[in-house]
Write a protein that holds these residues in place. Structure first.
Motif, PDB file in Angstrom:
ATOM      1  N   UNK A  79      -9.999  18.051  17.517  1.00  0.00           N
ATOM      2  CA  UNK A  79      -9.389  18.362  18.719  1.00  0.00           C
ATOM      3  C   UNK A  79      -9.228  18.182  18.623  1.00  0.00           C
ATOM      4  N   UNK A  80      -8.841  16.390  18.392  1.00  0.00           N
ATOM      5  CA  UNK A  80      -7.877  15.386  18.310  1.00  0.00           C
ATOM      6  C   UNK A  80      -6.162  15.384  17.635  1.00  0.00           C
ATOM      7  N   UNK A  81      -6.997  16.003  15.810  1.00  0.00           N
ATOM      8  CA  UNK A  81      -5.651  15.921  15.641  1.00  0.00           C
ATOM      9  C   UNK A  81      -4.990  17.364  15.566  1.00  0.00           C
ATOM     10  N   UNK A 122      -2.807   7.990  18.937  1.00  0.00           N
ATOM     11  CA  UNK A 122      -4.069   7.700  19.490  1.00  0.00           C
ATOM     12  C   UNK A 122      -4.519   6.912  20.372  1.00  0.00           C
ATOM     13  N   UNK A 123      -2.912   5.237  19.717  1.00  0.00           N
ATOM     14  CA  UNK A 123      -3.016   4.516  20.868  1.00  0.00           C
ATOM     15  C   UNK A 123      -3.540   4.906  22.759  1.00  0.00           C
ATOM     16  N   UNK A 124      -2.400   5.749  22.706  1.00  0.00           N
ATOM     17  CA  UNK A 124      -1.890   5.890  23.621  1.00  0.00           C
ATOM     18  C   UNK A 124      -3.173   7.208  24.656  1.00  0.00           C
ATOM     19  N   UNK A 125      -3.814   8.052  23.583  1.00  0.00           N
ATOM     20  CA  UNK A 125      -4.930   8.706  24.564  1.00  0.00           C
ATOM     21  C   UNK A 125      -6.284   8.029  24.869  1.00  0.00           C
ATOM     22  N   UNK A 128      -2.957  21.327   7.594  1.00  0.00           N
ATOM     23  CA  UNK A 128      -3.852  21.910   7.693  1.00  0.00           C
ATOM     24  C   UNK A 128      -4.083  22.216   9.265  1.00  0.00           C
ATOM     25  N   UNK A 129      -3.847  21.202   9.802  1.00  0.00           N
ATOM     26  CA  UNK A 129      -3.697  20.914  11.564  1.00  0.00           C
ATOM     27  C   UNK A 129      -2.686  21.243  11.548  1.00  0.00           C
ATOM     28  N   UNK A 130      -1.511  20.839  11.658  1.00  0.00           N
ATOM     29  CA  UNK A 130      -0.041  21.739  11.675  1.00  0.00           C
ATOM     30  C   UNK A 130       0.241  23.182  11.798  1.00  0.00           C
TER      31      UNK A 130
END
Length: 292
Positions: free
Chosen positions: A50-52, A67-70, A268-270
């Protein structure tokens, strides 16, 4: 943004649970009847996926910034988030699950499809010789925009913008090479540019129930073509628009990869991020004219 990540996580988690149930049902116990134990990360596979996926359309240009923001913004949603370096190490673990999740979002075969390839650069052409991450995998080639070093992303879509198939090849691969594999299970008419002209390829696809329609080159004899086919060839800008969205909105292309597995995860995530878009580029017309 919070509602979006919650909905995404629920969809991913439901998929992973179903996938795990199928794996367990088909897995035999070890011959020595001993249970193997592995170290499990703080985040489950669903949370990692989900994060990716959420990064691809977040607007952040680098995953580290995102990532640092979330880590702060989504601390209540993901209380066990590891450090950035640790998360990058975990990303390759879900490449298979991401690929299967993408296949679950494939579009339906409508009888009309478009095929095209787009360049995926992995570094500046001047630094190609020094690139160690993709040595022996990526390749130099020349496109309409000049020389590049990287891969080609081949995709097939239907007229409503849904993704039917995709394949990644080295940058110097002929566009016609992966077509037979890409078009398995696809019927009707497939529209492509002049790069797909091949009598042998046309005959092979036609025997499988797929007609490859392309425009003709200047040195070829012009053959009679139905007006609807000519109109659809002019609508090929649809797939070019999708390629543009994959690169500039879903961030399928960037030059910061540090491993081939992470490159595949990002790609794949894109594609998943695009497949889950509520509004996709599409063509509105009556498809019954193709059923004659």
């Amino acid at each position: 943004m919070t509602d979006r990540i919650v909905n995404l996580f629920c969809d991913v988690d439901d998929f992973c649970i179903e996938l795990q149930e199928k794996i367990v049902s088909k897995t035999m116990e070890n011959s020595d009847n001993k249970i193997q134990r592995y170290h499990t990360p703080n985040l489950c596979e669903s949370e990692i996926m989900a994060i990716i996926i959420s990064f691809q359309t977040s607007g952040y240009r680098t995953f580290k910034q995102f990532y640092l923001a979330i880590q702060i913004a989504w601390k209540k949603l993901f209380p066990q988030m590891p450090s950035y370096n640790r998360f990058v190490e975990l990303m390759p673990r879900v490449v298979v699950q991401l690929t299967l999740f993408l296949f679950a979002h494939k579009g339906k075969v409508t009888g009309i499809s478009f095929i095209d390839s787009t360049v995926i650069k992995v570094c500046n052409i001047k630094r190609a010789r020094r690139n160690k991450v993709f040595k022996g995998l990526a390749a130099k080639s020349k496109s309409t925009m000049g020389w590049f070093f990287g891969f080609k992303l081949h995709i097939i879509i239907n007229e409503i913008g849904e993704l039917l198939a995709f394949k990644i090849t080295a940058g110097n691969t002929d566009d016609r090479t992966p077509v037979l594999d890409l078009t398995k299970g696809i019927l009707g008419k497939c529209f492509g540019d002049k790069g797909y002209i091949s009598k042998k390829l046309f005959e092979s696809l036609f025997d499988r129930g797929l007609q490859l329609v392309t425009s003709v080159k200047s040195n070829m004899k012009n053959k009679l073509m139905p007006m609807m086919d000519k109109i659809m060839l002019r609508k090929r800008s649809l797939i070019e628009t999708i390629n543009d969205q994959l690169k500039n909105i879903c961030q399928a292309e960037h030059t910061r990869h540090r491993s081939m597995l992470n490159f595949m995860v990002n790609m794949v995530a894109a594609l998943i991020a695009y497949a889950r878009q509520d509004k996709k580029p599409s063509i509105n017309f009556d498809t019954s004219v193709f059923c004659d």
